[in-house]
Write a protein that holds these residues in place. Sequence first.
Motif, PDB file in Angstrom:
ATOM      1  N   SER A   1     -13.747 -15.068  15.556  1.00  0.00           N
ATOM      2  CA  SER A   1     -12.285 -15.214  14.591  1.00  0.00           C
ATOM      3  C   SER A   1     -12.614 -16.491  14.398  1.00  0.00           C
ATOM      4  N   ILE A   2     -12.356 -16.107  13.247  1.00  0.00           N
ATOM      5  CA  ILE A   2     -12.710 -17.537  11.888  1.00  0.00           C
ATOM      6  C   ILE A   2     -12.348 -17.539  11.166  1.00  0.00           C
ATOM      7  N   TYR A   3     -12.032 -19.166  10.768  1.00  0.00           N
ATOM      8  CA  TYR A   3     -10.743 -19.660   9.987  1.00  0.00           C
ATOM      9  C   TYR A   3     -11.339 -20.093   9.152  1.00  0.00           C
ATOM     10  N   VAL A   4     -10.783 -19.380   7.832  1.00  0.00           N
ATOM     11  CA  VAL A   4     -11.241 -19.316   6.534  1.00  0.00           C
ATOM     12  C   VAL A   4     -10.901 -20.484   5.752  1.00  0.00           C
ATOM     13  N   GLU A   5     -10.766 -21.579   5.037  1.00  0.00           N
ATOM     14  CA  GLU A   5     -10.494 -22.589   3.954  1.00  0.00           C
ATOM     15  C   GLU A   5      -9.600 -21.376   2.497  1.00  0.00           C
ATOM     16  N   SER A   6      -9.015 -21.590   2.117  1.00  0.00           N
ATOM     17  CA  SER A   6      -8.250 -20.989   0.874  1.00  0.00           C
ATOM     18  C   SER A   6      -7.461 -21.316  -0.171  1.00  0.00           C
ATOM     19  N   PRO A   7      -7.519 -23.100  -0.246  1.00  0.00           N
ATOM     20  CA  PRO A   7      -6.644 -23.561  -0.724  1.00  0.00           C
ATOM     21  C   PRO A   7      -5.408 -22.887  -2.151  1.00  0.00           C
ATOM     22  N   GLY A   8      -4.857 -22.454  -2.210  1.00  0.00           N
ATOM     23  CA  GLY A   8      -4.086 -21.646  -3.364  1.00  0.00           C
ATOM     24  C   GLY A   8      -4.130 -20.342  -3.659  1.00  0.00           C
ATOM     25  N   LEU A   9      -5.214 -19.634  -2.654  1.00  0.00           N
ATOM     26  CA  LEU A   9      -5.297 -18.371  -2.030  1.00  0.00           C
ATOM     27  C   LEU A   9      -3.878 -17.189  -2.693  1.00  0.00           C
ATOM     28  N   PRO A  10      -3.963 -16.852  -3.330  1.00  0.00           N
ATOM     29  CA  PRO A  10      -2.189 -15.913  -3.169  1.00  0.00           C
ATOM     30  C   PRO A  10      -2.296 -15.204  -2.389  1.00  0.00           C
ATOM     31  N   TRP A  11      -0.797 -14.779  -1.764  1.00  0.00           N
ATOM     32  CA  TRP A  11      -0.236 -13.489  -1.129  1.00  0.00           C
ATOM     33  C   TRP A  11       0.590 -13.667  -1.435  1.00  0.00           C
ATOM     34  N   ALA A  12       1.799 -12.248  -1.536  1.00  0.00           N
ATOM     35  CA  ALA A  12       2.641 -12.266  -1.755  1.00  0.00           C
ATOM     36  C   ALA A  12       3.744 -13.413  -2.663  1.00  0.00           C
TER      37      ALA A  12
ATOM     38  N   GLN B   1      -4.438  -5.745  -4.589  1.00  0.00           N
ATOM     39  CA  GLN B   1      -5.474  -6.548  -4.897  1.00  0.00           C
ATOM     40  C   GLN B   1      -5.987  -8.085  -3.735  1.00  0.00           C
ATOM     41  N   GLU B   2      -5.072  -8.026  -3.448  1.00  0.00           N
ATOM     42  CA  GLU B   2      -5.210  -9.391  -2.645  1.00  0.00           C
ATOM     43  C   GLU B   2      -5.767  -9.544  -1.467  1.00  0.00           C
TER      44      GLU B   2
ATOM     45  N   MET C   1       0.209   1.068   1.817  1.00  0.00           N
ATOM     46  CA  MET C   1       1.458   0.363   1.683  1.00  0.00           C
ATOM     47  C   MET C   1       2.024   1.494   0.800  1.00  0.00           C
ATOM     48  N   TYR C   2       2.261   2.083   0.125  1.00  0.00           N
ATOM     49  CA  TYR C   2       2.933   3.093  -0.606  1.00  0.00           C
ATOM     50  C   TYR C   2       3.388   3.582   0.184  1.00  0.00           C
ATOM     51  N   GLU C   3       3.335   4.035   1.804  1.00  0.00           N
ATOM     52  CA  GLU C   3       4.450   4.405   2.773  1.00  0.00           C
ATOM     53  C   GLU C   3       5.562   3.293   2.776  1.00  0.00           C
ATOM     54  N   LYS C   4       5.253   2.224   3.203  1.00  0.00           N
ATOM     55  CA  LYS C   4       6.122   1.292   3.210  1.00  0.00           C
ATOM     56  C   LYS C   4       7.061   1.063   2.112  1.00  0.00           C
ATOM     57  N   ILE C   5       6.984   1.403   0.802  1.00  0.00           N
ATOM     58  CA  ILE C   5       8.040   1.352  -0.678  1.00  0.00           C
ATOM     59  C   ILE C   5       9.066   3.051   0.013  1.00  0.00           C
ATOM     60  N   LYS C   6       8.749   3.851   0.080  1.00  0.00           N
ATOM     61  CA  LYS C   6       9.869   4.479   0.751  1.00  0.00           C
ATOM     62  C   LYS C   6      10.378   4.927   1.813  1.00  0.00           C
ATOM     63  N   SER C   7       9.957   3.560   2.566  1.00  0.00           N
ATOM     64  CA  SER C   7      10.884   3.079   3.832  1.00  0.00           C
ATOM     65  C   SER C   7      11.485   2.580   3.949  1.00  0.00           C
ATOM     66  N   SER C   8      11.532   1.625   2.605  1.00  0.00           N
ATOM     67  CA  SER C   8      11.577  -0.013   2.563  1.00  0.00           C
ATOM     68  C   SER C   8      12.946  -0.412   2.447  1.00  0.00           C
ATOM     69  N   ASN C   9      13.913  -1.373   2.760  1.00  0.00           N
ATOM     70  CA  ASN C   9      15.099  -1.684   2.406  1.00  0.00           C
ATOM     71  C   ASN C   9      15.233  -2.231   0.828  1.00  0.00           C
ATOM     72  N   TYR C  10      13.840  -3.252   1.062  1.00  0.00           N
ATOM     73  CA  TYR C  10      13.950  -4.745   0.168  1.00  0.00           C
ATOM     74  C   TYR C  10      13.169  -3.991  -1.313  1.00  0.00           C
ATOM     75  N   ASN C  11      13.389  -5.255  -2.344  1.00  0.00           N
ATOM     76  CA  ASN C  11      13.039  -5.030  -3.307  1.00  0.00           C
ATOM     77  C   ASN C  11      11.528  -4.687  -3.707  1.00  0.00           C
ATOM     78  N   VAL C  12      11.083  -3.858  -3.129  1.00  0.00           N
ATOM     79  CA  VAL C  12       9.362  -3.323  -3.372  1.00  0.00           C
ATOM     80  C   VAL C  12       8.918  -2.528  -4.293  1.00  0.00           C
ATOM     81  N   THR C  13       8.075  -3.118  -5.196  1.00  0.00           N
ATOM     82  CA  THR C  13       7.895  -2.128  -6.246  1.00  0.00           C
ATOM     83  C   THR C  13       6.664  -1.728  -6.343  1.00  0.00           C
ATOM     84  N   GLU C  14       5.782  -0.478  -6.912  1.00  0.00           N
ATOM     85  CA  GLU C  14       5.347  -0.763  -7.046  1.00  0.00           C
ATOM     86  C   GLU C  14       3.616  -1.467  -7.535  1.00  0.00           C
ATOM     87  N   GLU C  15       3.947  -2.027  -8.873  1.00  0.00           N
ATOM     88  CA  GLU C  15       3.185  -3.256  -8.786  1.00  0.00           C
ATOM     89  C   GLU C  15       3.397  -4.227  -8.318  1.00  0.00           C
ATOM     90  N   SER C  16       3.854  -4.462  -7.006  1.00  0.00           N
ATOM     91  CA  SER C  16       4.118  -5.514  -5.991  1.00  0.00           C
ATOM     92  C   SER C  16       3.415  -4.996  -5.387  1.00  0.00           C
TER      93      SER C  16
END
Length: 324
Positions: A119-130, A206-207, A185-200
Amino acid sequence: MGNVSPMRHLKDVMNTYPTMSSWARFCIENKGLKDMPDWPSWCFLPSSLWAALVWRQNSSPESSDFDFFEEGGFLSVISAWRYSKGIYRLDASLLSALTETDIAEELPSELFQRMPEWSIYVESPGLPWAGTPINGFWASLDWDYTSNNQYLWFVLNSDRGLLPFCIEVGVKSIEELMRKAMALMYEKIKSSNYNVTEESVRQNFQELRSLISIVLYLCSSEPDVDPMLMPKIAYRESLFREGKKGSYLFTPEKPRVFHVGNTLGAKLRSTESLASGRTVKTHLRRAHWHGFWKGPRSGERKFIYRWIPPLVVEGRPVSEVLEV
């Protein structure tokens, strides 16, 4: 929550699961015996065995199989890191360049088995996720003995807390892995009750590609780390050390920091400076992965792959062109 150190998170997990050490020892000592499965050396302890520990400690009518699966995966990453405590600190220019590198089609997914530690830990200050910057992340390769599938687990260290998730890597190539991840990820769009878009979803994809590219670099044939300091994969074969009271699972007292890309980062910054100069037909060739098989076709062959950094293809200075 703020920027919490990986050691602080490890301590919290150990407080939550005080029998974590004895459970790991029991499983490893009985590996391949009776009802205990065997597993590859690149996996410290399968997440399914950690899920069993979670079930023993937290079983309740409200718990679901997914809860045990996710918590087991989370534990498999954090617990394995306890026995190495490697922190990989990437040069900022290298980190940026890796996140912009496309995944090569020919790279086999078995490359993740070359991870320098369980197991490795990588420092990634500022790297975006969602939409949230992450301070770093853990990565660890997991094996499911019921299906013989391999999974790459991530645990993101964000200001919102620890975010675990995994992707299946028991596929032919990393390109196929990414296509499969995108489809899920696209399958989760269909079954998600949250505001998930194709762009997100595309942004999240990409992340994810950025995280995989960083891990791939640490698994590459020649990462820019002092070879005398880089962990040797062979150490995984010997888990126990002998002490005054008998054998024990060795745990380093402090983290070990590996500086990655100091030499390469300086070259990248030099490249950026050259590329910003006024020249005619000068362009920056993008970074890419290059892999090839080495060895006789009839014998044992080894897959060699390297990350090729951006390269300035220089043209002629404007002043020279005007003089013609």
